[in-house]
Design a protein around this motif. Structure first.
Motif, short mmCIF file in Angstrom:
data_model
loop_
_atom_site.label_atom_id
_atom_site.label_comp_id
_atom_site.label_asym_id
_atom_site.label_seq_id
_atom_site.Cartn_x
_atom_site.Cartn_y
_atom_site.Cartn_z
N CYS A 1 38.95 -4.14 -36.47
CA CYS A 1 39.86 -3.73 -35.40
C CYS A 1 39.70 -2.23 -35.18
O CYS A 1 39.72 -1.46 -36.15
CB CYS A 1 41.30 -4.07 -35.80
SG CYS A 1 42.55 -3.21 -34.83
N CYS B 1 43.28 -0.43 -36.46
CA CYS B 1 43.70 -0.32 -37.87
C CYS B 1 42.54 -0.55 -38.83
O CYS B 1 42.71 -0.48 -40.04
CB CYS B 1 44.84 -1.29 -38.15
SG CYS B 1 44.31 -3.01 -38.16
N CYS C 1 45.23 -8.17 -32.82
CA CYS C 1 44.85 -7.95 -34.22
C CYS C 1 45.90 -8.57 -35.12
O CYS C 1 47.10 -8.42 -34.90
CB CYS C 1 44.72 -6.46 -34.50
SG CYS C 1 44.54 -6.07 -36.25
N CYS D 1 47.67 -5.25 -37.02
CA CYS D 1 48.43 -4.23 -36.30
C CYS D 1 49.02 -4.73 -34.97
O CYS D 1 49.86 -4.06 -34.38
CB CYS D 1 47.59 -2.98 -36.06
SG CYS D 1 46.27 -3.20 -34.87
ZN LIG Z 1 44.43 -3.82 -36.01
#
Ligand SMILES: [Zn+2]
Length: 243
Positions: free
Chosen positions: A199, A202, A223, A226
């Protein structure tokens, strides 16, 4: 769906650019606002003190006139005492005189207090002057600095605002709401692309199965860690030239 994702990604890019510009201004906008507030506060304080001083002097003048008219009355009562026919009338006038004397004593005491109050307030108001001057000078400096930074980026900001407006009308309302919600919660970054199976927000690993899924641009994916909206690297890449 692909178009929806492209639009959201484009919006993210515009907003991120805008955020970068704001960051260049640093604390300046906040400092300028703070100084403006402080000056307003001091101005109000100064005005209140001046009003207090003025009002105290008005009250002092009123007490002064009352004392003068009481003294005149006493003189009048004293003259009348020579003309009265009975002790009863004489005593009544004496009581009036006593009462007026007491009132004069009380008012005279009040005069000093009112004068003290007025001069204290005047002094305090005067003392605010230098502090105000200092604040105004500082505001001028910081304001000029901010104006300069603003001017430097004025055109770019305007361009970004324009681009944003054009994008927003093309994006579904529910997508915008989702975007804004995530953006607010995640420090400005709501749409990220997957970079080397992670991602972009994050850096959590995105499983290969999901990466494949993502490439199809068939639905909105977020995600797992996050909650940011994910787009594939390909989409991010070929959107960078077109949008
Ligand atoms: Zn993420």
């Amino acid at each position: 769906m692909e178009n929806r994702l492209r639009l959201l990604l484009a919006l993210q890019r515009v907003d991120s650019n805008f955020d970068d510009l704001q960051e260049l201004k640093g604390d300046l906008p906040g400092i300028v606002r703070g100084l403006q507030d402080k000056i307003k506060e001091q101005e109000k304080l100064k005005k209140d003190l001046e009003d207090t001083a003025k009002q105290s002097l008005v009250s002092r003048d009123e007490a002064d006139s009352e004392i003068i008219s009481l003294k005149e009355k006493i003189e009048k009562y004293k003259t009348q005492q020579f003309e009265v026919k009975s002790n009863k009338q004489y005593d009544a006038l004496s009581r009036e005189i006593d009462y007026s004397q007491e009132r004069i004593t009380k008012l005279t005491k009040g005069l000093e207090q009112l004068e003290g109050k007025a001069s204290n307030a005047k002094e305090d108001a005067k003392n605010i002057g230098p502090e105000m001057e200092r604040l105004k000078t500082e505001l001028k400096e910081k304001g000029d600095e901010l104006a300069l930074v603003n001017k430097e980026h004025e055109e770019e900001e305007l361009k970004l605002r324009h681009e944003r407006e054009k994008l927003v009308v093309r994006i579904q309302k529910s997508d915008i709401q989702m975007y804004e919600r995530i953006r607010k919660a995640k420090g400005g970054l709501a749409v990220v692309h997957v970079k080397r199976s992670a991602c972009g927000g994050c850096y959590n690993r995105v499983p290969p199965q999901r990466v494949l899924e993502l490439r199809k641009n068939a639905h909105m994916m977020t995600c797992e860690r996050c909650g940011r909206i994910l787009v594939s690297e390909d989409l991010a890449h070929d959107s960078s030239e077109t949008v």
